[in-house]
Design a protein around this motif. Structure first.
Motif, PDB file in Angstrom:
ATOM      1  N   GLU A 253      -3.704   9.109  -0.545  1.00 60.14           N
ATOM      2  CA  GLU A 253      -3.695   7.778  -1.095  1.00 60.14           C
ATOM      3  C   GLU A 253      -5.137   7.197  -1.060  1.00 60.14           C
TER       4      GLU A 253
ATOM      5  N   GLU B  91      -1.922   8.589 -12.157  1.00 61.34           N
ATOM      6  CA  GLU B  91      -0.248   7.739 -11.895  1.00 61.34           C
ATOM      7  C   GLU B  91       0.591   8.283 -12.763  1.00 61.34           C
TER       8      GLU B  91
ATOM      9  N   SER C 190       3.731   8.376  -2.704  1.00 61.41           N
ATOM     10  CA  SER C 190       2.980   7.469  -1.768  1.00 61.41           C
ATOM     11  C   SER C 190       3.672   6.349  -0.918  1.00 61.41           C
TER      12      SER C 190
ATOM     13  N   SER D  24       3.027   3.854   0.760  1.00 61.94           N
ATOM     14  CA  SER D  24       2.296   2.495   0.932  1.00 61.94           C
ATOM     15  C   SER D  24       2.576   1.709  -0.622  1.00 61.94           C
ATOM     16  N   LEU D  25       2.375   2.791  -1.875  1.00 61.43           N
ATOM     17  CA  LEU D  25       2.675   2.201  -2.968  1.00 61.43           C
ATOM     18  C   LEU D  25       3.875   2.255  -3.733  1.00 61.43           C
TER      19      LEU D  25
ATOM     20  N   VAL E 175      -5.208   3.550  -2.760  1.00 62.00           N
ATOM     21  CA  VAL E 175      -5.296   2.547  -1.693  1.00 62.00           C
ATOM     22  C   VAL E 175      -6.706   2.413  -1.300  1.00 62.00           C
TER      23      VAL E 175
END
Length: 399
Positions: A260, A317, A347, A349-350, A389
């Protein structure tokens, strides 16, 4: 810091298949390799650490679970055992000049107690390892990757002049405390560490022991790396873990955190086929070295700085929810191979898949639409800026 070689998992499924990344097991009828144990081996097992072969050691891949450990580190503080990494003390006559023959950092101009990220290079400019080096008076304290440390030592010893000596600090363990509340926690155990800024280091004392602590790490979060005598590692880990803001974190979350943060992993995103320019690590070559050269592979690297490399490391992405892993092909609109994925995962977090890899320079522009081919399937992807991130390092003057 730093940066070790492994096929670190980024989800539960991949964790079960984590391969050994040190010496390969023998063929049929041969004994598997004998693995070393960390100073904290029994400490990890007592806390439910699931141990896997990694860089010649048995190491914990997870405790509570990779996603939970990842998210905890992003919000609180995670304690990592990175004692498999090589801690070296390099000293002798004109040691800074000698190291500049092997690496592109400005060691002659290096200030005391200021770690530098650098790269050990071969004669063609390929990356043998990435590392952290800190001047400590007339000596340099260098931390190298676990799976490459013995090769690094051999390579350096063969190329450093007589009178420059490498001491491998086998008696030291290395812990990393990472996360936005790391300083708050460690200050209660080792008073004064909170005064360090990102990429500063110094000697500290705790319970009658000498520590060496740097404000650095490899998660993109604020944090510290702590060199401690191996015999005191469990006691220090217990003192840190006494704070409810801290949990033990395994290799799995370490890998997803660094991905990340857009940080390359040696043996995957970095190897001898890549130069610092291809890898997007030109910040490690300062102005004087760009003018003077004199380091291994300088002719090729300086030419790439002037003219650009043929390939570049980029982020991706990916459309959908399916992670794309290392080894997947990067394809242009006509189905031609233009690169490869070197790291990839989901990920936490995402809540979406991300990846990094190398592509031919004409396809490296941000937003370029490409396809990723994995196991007979194609995935839509776009070149994306890294980090995925944002970094949250503690810099001087920051609130």
């Amino acid at each position: 810091m730093n940066r070790e070689t492994h096929n670190g998992p980024t989800d539960e499924t991949q964790a079960r298949g984590t391969p050994y990344s040190g010496d390969p097991a023998g063929g049929e009828g041969m004994q598997p390799p004998i693995l070393d144990k960390l100073p904290l081996d029994s400490w990890h097992r007592a806390r439910g650490g699931r141990m896997v072969p990694f860089a010649g050691y048995e190491m914990p891949v997870q405790f509570e679970g990779i996603i939970a450990e990842h998210l905890w580190t992003r919000k609180n503080a995670g304690l990592f055992d990175v004692s498999h990494m090589g801690q070296l003390l390099v000293h002798g006559r004109a040691v800074d000049v000698a190291l500049e023959k092997l690496m592109p950092a400005d060691f002659q101009g290096a200030a005391d107690m200021k770690p530098k990220y650098s790269l050990l290079l071969d004669e063609e400019g390929g990356i043998i390892d990435d590392l952290m080096a800190t001047r400590r008076g007339d000596d340099f304290y260098i931390v190298v990757n676990g799976a490459t440390k013995h090769g690094d030592i051999d390579y350096m010893e063969r190329r450093l002049p007589d009178g420059v000596v490498i001491d491998y600090m086998k008696e030291q363990a290395l812990l990393a405390l990472q996360g936005p509340r790391a300083a708050e926690v460690l200050e209660t155990v080792v008073p004064g560490v909170g005064d360090l800024a990102f990429m500063q280091a110094g000697p500290f004392h705790w319970s009658g022991r000498n520590l060496w602590i740097s404000r650095s790490g490899y998660t993109g979060e604020d944090g510290f790396e702590i060199s401690v005598p191996a015999g005191a590692a469990a006691e220090l880990a217990d003192a840190i873990m006494a704070n409810e803001l801290v949990k033990p974190i395994g290799l799995g979350a370490r890998d997803s955190l660094r991905l990340e943060a857009g940080l390359p992993l040696y043996g995957h995103d970095l190897d001898t086929r890549a130069t610092p320019v291809m890898a997007g690590l030109t910040f490690a070559i300062n102005k004087r070295r760009r003018v003077d050269g004199g380091f291994a592979g300088a002719m090729r690297i300086l030419a790439e700085l002037d003219n650009g490399p043929i390939e570049k490391r980029v982020g991706f992405e990916i459309t959908g929810r399916q992670p794309v892993r290392e080894g997947a092909l990067v394809l242009d609109g006509e189905g031609n191979e233009v690169g490869k994925i070197t790291s990839g995962g989901f990920s936490p977090s995402l809540q979406r898949p991300i990846a990094m890899g190398y592509v031919a320079a004409p396809f490296a522009g941000e937003g370029t639409a490409l396809k990723l081919g994995q196991r007979g399937r194609l995935f839509d992807a776009r070149v994306a800026p890294m980090p995925f991130v944002p970094h949250r390092y503690h810099r001087k003057g920051a609130s």
